[in-house]
Design a protein around this motif. Structure first.
Motif, PDB file in Angstrom:
ATOM      1  N   ALA A 136       0.977  -1.414   0.042  1.00  0.00           N
ATOM      2  CA  ALA A 136       0.163   0.026   0.015  1.00  0.00           C
ATOM      3  C   ALA A 136       0.712   1.363  -0.044  1.00  0.00           C
ATOM      4  N   LEU A 137       0.359   2.245  -0.053  1.00  0.00           N
ATOM      5  CA  LEU A 137       1.105   3.635  -0.047  1.00  0.00           C
ATOM      6  C   LEU A 137       1.700   3.818   1.373  1.00  0.00           C
ATOM      7  N   THR A 138       2.865   4.208   1.572  1.00  0.00           N
ATOM      8  CA  THR A 138       3.539   4.677   2.866  1.00  0.00           C
ATOM      9  C   THR A 138       3.660   5.928   2.831  1.00  0.00           C
ATOM     10  N   LEU A 139       2.736   6.840   3.035  1.00  0.00           N
ATOM     11  CA  LEU A 139       2.834   8.299   3.122  1.00  0.00           C
ATOM     12  C   LEU A 139       3.732   8.752   4.188  1.00  0.00           C
ATOM     13  N   GLU A 140       4.304   9.930   4.076  1.00  0.00           N
ATOM     14  CA  GLU A 140       4.972  10.418   5.181  1.00  0.00           C
ATOM     15  C   GLU A 140       4.931  12.121   5.081  1.00  0.00           C
ATOM     16  N   ASP A 141       5.531  12.817   5.935  1.00  0.00           N
ATOM     17  CA  ASP A 141       5.431  14.237   5.973  1.00  0.00           C
ATOM     18  C   ASP A 141       6.041  14.484   4.922  1.00  0.00           C
ATOM     19  N   GLN A 142       5.786  15.639   3.835  1.00  0.00           N
ATOM     20  CA  GLN A 142       6.258  15.898   2.639  1.00  0.00           C
ATOM     21  C   GLN A 142       7.801  16.286   3.057  1.00  0.00           C
ATOM     22  N   ARG A 143       8.128  16.931   4.114  1.00  0.00           N
ATOM     23  CA  ARG A 143       9.693  17.544   4.540  1.00  0.00           C
ATOM     24  C   ARG A 143      10.421  15.952   4.254  1.00  0.00           C
ATOM     25  N   ALA A 144      10.021  14.872   4.616  1.00  0.00           N
ATOM     26  CA  ALA A 144      10.873  13.763   4.263  1.00  0.00           C
ATOM     27  C   ALA A 144      10.974  13.376   3.117  1.00  0.00           C
ATOM     28  N   VAL A 145       9.920  13.513   2.424  1.00  0.00           N
ATOM     29  CA  VAL A 145       9.913  13.374   0.623  1.00  0.00           C
ATOM     30  C   VAL A 145      10.736  14.239   0.033  1.00  0.00           C
ATOM     31  N   TRP A 146      10.681  15.638   0.176  1.00  0.00           N
ATOM     32  CA  TRP A 146      11.686  16.645  -0.380  1.00  0.00           C
ATOM     33  C   TRP A 146      13.333  16.380   0.064  1.00  0.00           C
ATOM     34  N   ARG A 147      13.344  15.916   1.102  1.00  0.00           N
ATOM     35  CA  ARG A 147      14.742  15.385   1.432  1.00  0.00           C
ATOM     36  C   ARG A 147      15.436  14.396   0.728  1.00  0.00           C
ATOM     37  N   LYS A 148      14.243  13.597   0.341  1.00  0.00           N
ATOM     38  CA  LYS A 148      14.852  12.301  -0.303  1.00  0.00           C
ATOM     39  C   LYS A 148      15.155  12.809  -1.789  1.00  0.00           C
ATOM     40  N   VAL A 149      14.087  13.484  -2.348  1.00  0.00           N
ATOM     41  CA  VAL A 149      14.207  14.345  -3.695  1.00  0.00           C
ATOM     42  C   VAL A 149      15.521  14.887  -3.786  1.00  0.00           C
ATOM     43  N   GLU A 150      16.139  15.679  -2.926  1.00  0.00           N
ATOM     44  CA  GLU A 150      17.442  16.123  -2.836  1.00  0.00           C
ATOM     45  C   GLU A 150      18.561  15.180  -2.912  1.00  0.00           C
ATOM     46  N   GLN A 151      18.369  14.375  -1.957  1.00  0.00           N
ATOM     47  CA  GLN A 151      19.193  13.269  -2.082  1.00  0.00           C
ATOM     48  C   GLN A 151      19.227  12.535  -3.276  1.00  0.00           C
ATOM     49  N   PHE A 152      18.379  12.319  -3.988  1.00  0.00           N
ATOM     50  CA  PHE A 152      18.328  11.599  -5.030  1.00  0.00           C
ATOM     51  C   PHE A 152      19.061  12.452  -6.169  1.00  0.00           C
ATOM     52  N   PHE A 153      19.102  13.651  -6.242  1.00  0.00           N
ATOM     53  CA  PHE A 153      19.569  14.623  -7.133  1.00  0.00           C
ATOM     54  C   PHE A 153      21.236  14.732  -6.720  1.00  0.00           C
ATOM     55  N   ASN A 154      21.411  14.434  -5.387  1.00  0.00           N
ATOM     56  CA  ASN A 154      22.843  14.474  -5.154  1.00  0.00           C
ATOM     57  C   ASN A 154      23.485  13.196  -5.087  1.00  0.00           C
ATOM     58  N   SER A 155      22.762  12.147  -5.450  1.00  0.00           N
ATOM     59  CA  SER A 155      23.525  10.768  -5.375  1.00  0.00           C
ATOM     60  C   SER A 155      24.126  10.555  -6.634  1.00  0.00           C
ATOM     61  N   SER A 156      25.597  10.178  -6.330  1.00  0.00           N
ATOM     62  CA  SER A 156      26.372   9.628  -7.812  1.00  0.00           C
ATOM     63  C   SER A 156      25.683   8.292  -8.321  1.00  0.00           C
ATOM     64  N   ASP A 157      25.179   7.580  -7.617  1.00  0.00           N
ATOM     65  CA  ASP A 157      24.502   6.498  -8.077  1.00  0.00           C
ATOM     66  C   ASP A 157      23.337   6.774  -9.247  1.00  0.00           C
ATOM     67  N   SER A 158      22.611   7.961  -8.913  1.00  0.00           N
ATOM     68  CA  SER A 158      21.700   8.314  -9.864  1.00  0.00           C
ATOM     69  C   SER A 158      22.081   9.202 -11.116  1.00  0.00           C
ATOM     70  N   GLY A 159      23.239   9.481 -11.103  1.00  0.00           N
ATOM     71  CA  GLY A 159      23.607  10.265 -12.200  1.00  0.00           C
ATOM     72  C   GLY A 159      23.129  11.838 -11.787  1.00  0.00           C
ATOM     73  N   THR A 160      23.573  12.819 -12.337  1.00  0.00           N
ATOM     74  CA  THR A 160      23.723  14.171 -11.965  1.00  0.00           C
ATOM     75  C   THR A 160      22.409  14.765 -12.710  1.00  0.00           C
ATOM     76  N   GLY A 161      21.323  15.134 -12.046  1.00  0.00           N
ATOM     77  CA  GLY A 161      20.140  15.851 -12.853  1.00  0.00           C
ATOM     78  C   GLY A 161      20.762  17.078 -13.192  1.00  0.00           C
TER      79      GLY A 161
END
Lengths: 161, 163
Positions: free
Chosen positions: B2-27
């Motif tokens: 099911a969905l595992t919703l969380e406070d959006q502050r945690a979600v936006w942190r993950k977005v920032e981390q994704f863009f900073n992750s070398s594994d994900s390439g640099t957006g």
């Protein structure tokens, strides 16, 4: 016809005007695209091309350029007033072709299902349409059947050479 | 699941981390700023406060029948994808399906054509996926023949509760 490219600052001025009443997130998305292209991609010449619901829903789609191009951004708003009006699903498709009849050529498909729904997509490195560029408002991402104009919407694309 | 919703502050942190992750390439900065604009809108003017960050890898979305991480209806607010640099130049149609697999008509499609191609799609008020959400990388638009992973993309989807 062909592309009518012009200086980026003129295009971004048109984008700003076109988005004056758009959702702030989408305004920000295009501002980010502008900054990227002007500062990191040597400010290419571009073309702003608007489209209406009537154009999108003409038979076989709307082909404004009759030329190959590169897509950088697309904005679409479905007709109606938020909370009222039509909610019939309609897709904006963009085909790498001279018409909307071949599903395999549809590089982009964006769905809307709620009145006045807004959607935008950006391609900072450019999405190449090597054959042509046909915009269409359709009842599915795949069937080539045009929506009614009322179910479709309007918007614009930003393209380059 | 099911969905595992969380406070959006945690979600936006993950977005920032994704863009900073070398594994994900640099957006590109365009993508980073586009999602900051979405964040700003959703945190100041949106009506939902809880979301879920749903990352995906190219290997996930080219599995047979696509990748269905939620098994539940949801709304999509933002979608990002970027080729990791290994594309052989073969088109890969990256699609979100409103179904439990990739055999249904696409709701949203973007195309990856070559190395490092990138897209960002934003639905500020949400796009309703009333059945399920399947992410697929296929060799044709809406097709069921999955791409090679190298031709597809990594990315993420930001989802919220169903309408």
């Amino acid at each position: 016809m062909a592309l009518s490219l012009e200086a980026g600052n003129l295009v971004w001025s048109k984008v700003r005007k076109a988005l004056s009443n758009a959702n702030p997130a989408i305004q920000g998305q295009f501002k980010a695209l502008k900054e990227y292209l002007t500062q990191q991609e040597r400010n290419p010449t571009l073309q702003f091309q608007s489209f209406s619901d009537a154009l999108l829903t003409t038979a076989t789609g709307y082909t404004p350029f009759a030329a190959a191009c590169t897509l950088y951004g697309v904005y679409f708003i479905k007709n109606g007033t938020s909370g009222t009006g039509t909610a019939t699903d309609s897709w904006l498709t963009i085909a790498n072709d001279t018409s909307n009849v071949t599903d395999a050529t549809k590089f982009v498909a964006l769905m809307t299902s709620v009145a006045a729904q807004q959607v935008a997509a950006i391609y900072p490195r450019g999405l190449i349409f090597g054959t042509d560029f046909t915009l269409s408002g359709e009842t599915s991402a795949q069937d080539g059947t045009e929506s009614t104009a009322g179910d479709s919407g309007s918007g614009f694309v930003v393209v380059g050479a | 699941m099911a969905l595992t919703l969380e406070d959006q502050r945690a979600v936006w942190r993950k977005v920032e981390q994704f863009f900073n992750s070398s594994d994900s390439g640099t957006g590109t900065q365009a993508a980073v700023e586009a999602f900051r604009a979405l964040k700003k809108y959703l945190t100041t003017a949106g009506t939902s406060t809880q979301f879920q960050f749903v990352p995906y890898a190219a290997a996930d979305i080219v599995t047979n029948l696509g990748y269905s991480p939620l098994d539940v209806a949801c709304q999509v607010y933002g979608w990002y994808g970027k080729n990791s640099g290994g594309s052989g130049g073969t088109d890969s149609y990256i699609t979100l399906h409103n179904a439990a697999n990739n055999a249904s008509v696409p709701f949203v499609t973007n195309l990856i054509q070559d190395d490092n191609d990138e897209f960002s799609s934003i639905f500020p008020k949400g796009l309703d996926f009333g059945t399920d959400l399947t992410i697929s990388g296929a060799t044709t638009q809406g097709g069921a023949t999955e791409s090679a992973a190298a031709d597809a993309c990594d990315g993420f989807v930001i989802v919220g509760a169903a309408a």
